[in-house]
Design a protein around this motif. Structure first.
Motif, PDB file in Angstrom:
ATOM      1  N   ILE A 179       0.830  -1.208   0.000  1.00  0.00           N
ATOM      2  CA  ILE A 179       0.000   0.000   0.000  1.00  0.00           C
ATOM      3  C   ILE A 179       0.862   1.254   0.000  1.00  0.00           C
ATOM      4  N   ASP A 219      -3.648  -5.954   0.231  1.00  0.00           N
ATOM      5  CA  ASP A 219      -4.958  -5.301   0.279  1.00  0.00           C
ATOM      6  C   ASP A 219      -5.268  -4.791  -1.127  1.00  0.00           C
ATOM      7  N   GLU A 222      -7.532  -1.602  -1.538  1.00  0.00           N
ATOM      8  CA  GLU A 222      -6.875  -0.323  -1.296  1.00  0.00           C
ATOM      9  C   GLU A 222      -5.911   0.030  -2.420  1.00  0.00           C
ATOM     10  N   GLN A 226      -6.256   3.323  -4.680  1.00  0.00           N
ATOM     11  CA  GLN A 226      -5.150   4.288  -4.767  1.00  0.00           C
ATOM     12  C   GLN A 226      -4.844   4.627  -6.220  1.00  0.00           C
TER      13      GLN A 226
END
Length: 319
Positions: A179, A219, A222, A226
């Motif tokens: 992430i 993840d 996410e 993004q």
């Protein structure tokens, strides 16, 4: 958001002559995807110069281009190294097949995080050629480079024709949380590899292991969000590195992660170690015919599963 498929997602089928580039283009279209990303890096049983392609003959490349465009698919090219000779040949092939983005990565022998200047100079020299042919070059965080290393090169080159290739899984090999890597790279990103990983054990060594998208520790929600929110890309390329494993390439903590927790939590390997061990996944024919057939079947099903997951993510974040 358009979704594409990288040939590496079927690497075992290519290596064992159960798929060629025309089969791949047709299969990508049948999966309901929007584009292809073609890898021209040599490997087992592939062309020694052009990977999954059979030639750089203009007539052959035109056939590939027609197969892609007749199905209304976009095309990107995957190559390696940053020296001018390699990139010039890649631009030639990209022109031949209608690719408007080229992914490359740094040769490991050339990578020194304290001296990236030679790489920067080589890329600067190629920018006028990219501009002439209206092709963009993307530099991947390819297992040895942190997102900060990639950003340093991009900012030094400073060209609209050059940006990041954001691989959401490769950051793990440098002990960088996926992430965090995607968040940093997104504003610079012009191309992608979307995948999923776990950490598992090969004997007593932790290794990063590819799995179908949605079955790993990244993840993916996410990471997708993004890219949608913080990049300008209109395409996301699926590259499931399954079956595949890689060792950690940098010292623990290099990318900010020091412990095997979170996305780095150690999990059971996807295949029985009695059949095949993790670091043998990429070339299962070296272990046994049973291992090869088992992993080929898993790869085919893994692609189907990953495509379905990616379509759900697109529906969720790109309404």
């Amino acid at each position: 958001m358009k979704l594409g498929l990288e040939t590496e997602s079927y690497h075992l089928l290519f290596q064992h002559k159960r798929m060629d580039i025309f089969n791949f283009i047709e299969q990508t279209w049948k999966l309901g995807l929007d584009g292809v990303e073609i890898n021209i890096i040599p490997d087992h049983n592939l062309h020694p110069q052009f990977g999954v392609l059979d030639s750089d003959d203009p007539t052959y490349l035109a056939r590939v281009k027609n197969a892609i465009q007749s199905r209304n698919l976009y095309c990107e090219l995957d190559t390696r190294w940053t020296n001018q000779a390699s990139l010039m040949k890649s631009i030639e092939i990209a022109n031949g097949i209608g690719a408007d983005v080229i992914r490359t990565y740094i040769k490991v022998d050339d990578f020194d995080p304290l001296n990236l200047q030679p790489i920067i100079e080589d890329i600067k020299q190629i920018i006028p050629v990219l501009k002439k042919h209206r092709i963009k070059l993307s530099l991947e965080n390819h297992e040895h480079e942190t997102s900060d290393n990639i950003i340093e090169i991009i900012e030094a080159v400073d060209s609209v024709w050059f940006g990041a290739h954001c691989d959401i899984g490769n950051s793990m090999m440098t002990w960088e949380d996926p992430i965090e890597a995607v968040h940093k790279l997104a504003p610079y990103t012009i191309s992608t590899h979307f995948k999923d990983h776990i950490v598992t054990m090969h004997n007593d060594e932790p290794v990063v292991c590819g799995v179908p998208i949605g079955e790993g520790s990244i993840d993916i929600d996410e990471c997708f969000a993004q890219l949608v929110e913080h990049s300008s890309i209109t395409r996301i390329n699926i590259e499931i590195c399954y079956p595949y494993c890689a060792s950690f390439s940098r010292e623990k903590g290099t990318g900010g992660v020091f412990k095997l927790t979170g996305a780095f939590e150690v999990k059971e390997p996807p295949f029985d170690p009695e059949l095949i061990k993790p670091m043998d996944y990429y070339y299962p024919h070296k272990i046994s015919q049973l291992a090869l057939e088992t992993l080929i079947d898993a790869q085919i099903e893994g692609v189907k599963h990953s495509v379905a997951v990616m379509k759900k993510l697109r529906n969720k974040y790109c309404k």
